[in-house]
Scaffold this motif. Structure first.
Motif, PDB file in Angstrom:
ATOM      1  N   GLU A   1      -4.685  -7.701  13.321  1.00 54.65           N
ATOM      2  CA  GLU A   1      -3.894  -7.108  12.244  1.00 54.65           C
ATOM      3  C   GLU A   1      -4.626  -5.929  11.613  1.00 54.65           C
ATOM      4  N   LEU A   2      -5.927  -6.085  11.379  1.00 49.50           N
ATOM      5  CA  LEU A   2      -6.714  -4.987  10.817  1.00 49.50           C
ATOM      6  C   LEU A   2      -6.747  -3.806  11.779  1.00 49.50           C
ATOM      7  N   LEU A   3      -7.009  -4.063  13.058  1.00 51.05           N
ATOM      8  CA  LEU A   3      -7.065  -2.975  14.028  1.00 51.05           C
ATOM      9  C   LEU A   3      -5.717  -2.273  14.140  1.00 51.05           C
ATOM     10  N   ALA A   4      -4.624  -3.014  14.177  1.00 54.69           N
ATOM     11  CA  ALA A   4      -3.292  -2.397  14.238  1.00 54.69           C
ATOM     12  C   ALA A   4      -3.059  -1.501  13.029  1.00 54.69           C
ATOM     13  N   SER A   5      -3.429  -1.972  11.861  1.00 53.76           N
ATOM     14  CA  SER A   5      -3.245  -1.170  10.647  1.00 53.76           C
ATOM     15  C   SER A   5      -4.099   0.091  10.670  1.00 53.76           C
ATOM     16  N   LEU A   6      -5.340  -0.014  11.147  1.00 53.25           N
ATOM     17  CA  LEU A   6      -6.210   1.155  11.215  1.00 53.25           C
ATOM     18  C   LEU A   6      -5.713   2.161  12.257  1.00 53.25           C
ATOM     19  N   ILE A   7      -5.218   1.668  13.389  1.00 57.55           N
ATOM     20  CA  ILE A   7      -4.660   2.567  14.408  1.00 57.55           C
ATOM     21  C   ILE A   7      -3.455   3.303  13.846  1.00 57.55           C
ATOM     22  N   LEU A   8      -2.559   2.582  13.187  1.00 56.82           N
ATOM     23  CA  LEU A   8      -1.365   3.221  12.630  1.00 56.82           C
ATOM     24  C   LEU A   8      -1.727   4.169  11.487  1.00 56.82           C
ATOM     25  N   HIS A   9      -2.728   3.820  10.724  1.00 56.47           N
ATOM     26  CA  HIS A   9      -3.199   4.711   9.654  1.00 56.47           C
ATOM     27  C   HIS A   9      -3.629   6.047  10.251  1.00 56.47           C
ATOM     28  N   ARG A  10      -4.407   5.974  11.317  1.00 54.08           N
ATOM     29  CA  ARG A  10      -4.872   7.187  12.004  1.00 54.08           C
ATOM     30  C   ARG A  10      -3.708   7.917  12.668  1.00 54.08           C
ATOM     31  N   ALA A  11      -2.844   7.172  13.344  1.00 54.19           N
ATOM     32  CA  ALA A  11      -1.738   7.772  14.097  1.00 54.19           C
ATOM     33  C   ALA A  11      -0.752   8.500  13.198  1.00 54.19           C
ATOM     34  N   LEU A  12      -0.558   7.998  11.998  1.00 50.77           N
ATOM     35  CA  LEU A  12       0.411   8.592  11.092  1.00 50.77           C
ATOM     36  C   LEU A  12      -0.195   9.701  10.238  1.00 50.77           C
ATOM     37  N   GLY A  13      -1.432  10.078  10.560  1.00 51.36           N
ATOM     38  CA  GLY A  13      -2.057  11.215   9.878  1.00 51.36           C
ATOM     39  C   GLY A  13      -2.370  10.965   8.422  1.00 51.36           C
ATOM     40  N   GLU A  14      -2.731   9.731   8.101  1.00 51.49           N
ATOM     41  CA  GLU A  14      -3.037   9.402   6.715  1.00 51.49           C
ATOM     42  C   GLU A  14      -4.516   9.564   6.409  1.00 51.49           C
ATOM     43  N   GLY A  15      -5.190  10.410   7.197  1.00 53.86           N
ATOM     44  CA  GLY A  15      -6.601  10.675   6.947  1.00 53.86           C
ATOM     45  C   GLY A  15      -7.483   9.902   7.900  1.00 53.86           C
ATOM     46  N   PRO A  16      -8.805  10.011   7.710  1.00 58.86           N
ATOM     47  CA  PRO A  16      -9.725   9.307   8.596  1.00 58.86           C
ATOM     48  C   PRO A  16      -9.547   7.799   8.451  1.00 58.86           C
ATOM     49  N   VAL A  17      -9.994   7.079   9.469  1.00 63.35           N
ATOM     50  CA  VAL A  17      -9.910   5.625   9.422  1.00 63.35           C
ATOM     51  C   VAL A  17     -10.728   5.147   8.239  1.00 63.35           C
ATOM     52  N   PRO A  18     -10.100   4.383   7.327  1.00 62.04           N
ATOM     53  CA  PRO A  18     -10.837   3.946   6.137  1.00 62.04           C
ATOM     54  C   PRO A  18     -11.919   2.936   6.493  1.00 62.04           C
TER      55      PRO A  18
END
Length: 176
Positions: free
Chosen positions: A136-153
């Motif tokens: 779940e964490l990895l999916a959220s981080l991938i989508l965060h990056r993919a959607l251009g919401e900045g660097p992986v937090p």
């Protein structure tokens, strides 16, 4: 329950995976799965399967020759995207190489699939399990990056509140 040390280790591993994976541009979950299948050298197929309430909305079935992501049809595009990336995250984390689990729902969902072929079934049921938290964490981080919401937090940027779809904590100052 994760200790603080294991929580930090989980974040480090998930960040490294999320930063290192190739993402299609523009991002599309199905294209992402095609790239992942090529990288792994084995097919990943998406199978729409209607399920009853209480059954996972996404399920990963790994056989000797292919990986299958079972996904509830008729869900929203955003939810489908998250399901697909979550199940792909299980593959990226190596959860498909873990010892096989008993999954009584598989024969009902895939009646033509021999139980001997199924090595691993991962469903989105119990988020307290470390493998589910990691996926779940990895999916959220991938989508965060993919959607251009900045660097992986990083872990210090907060927990789920800084991830995909969460409101920003930064307040905007009025211009004077």
């Amino acid at each position: 329950m994760l200790t603080d040390r294991s929580h930090r280790r989980l974040w480090r591993k998930a960040r490294a995976l999320a930063e290192g994976i190739e993402l299609p541009d523009p991002f599309d979950a199905e294209t992402f799965l095609v790239l992942l299948a090529e990288r792994r050298g084995r097919p990943i197929e998406i199978l729409p399967v209607g399920v009853d309430a209480g059954v996972p909305c996404g399920l990963l079935v790994t056989t000797d020759h292919a990986d299958y992501i079972l996904c509830t049809p008729g869900t929203s595009a955003l939810h489908r995207q998250h399901i697909l990336v979550h199940e792909a995250a299980h593959l990226l984390c190596g959860h498909d190489r873990s010892p096989a689990s008993e999954a009584p729902g598989v024969p009902a969902l895939l009646p033509g699939l021999s139980p001997d072929l199924v090595r691993r079934v991962l469903g989105r049921t119990v988020y307290a399990e470390p493998a589910e938290q990691e996926a779940e964490l990895l999916a959220s981080l991938i989508l965060h990056r993919a959607l251009g919401e900045g660097p992986v937090p990083g872990r210090d940027h907060g927990r789920a509140g800084t991830l995909v779809g969460a409101p920003s904590r930064r307040s905007e100052r009025p211009r004077v």
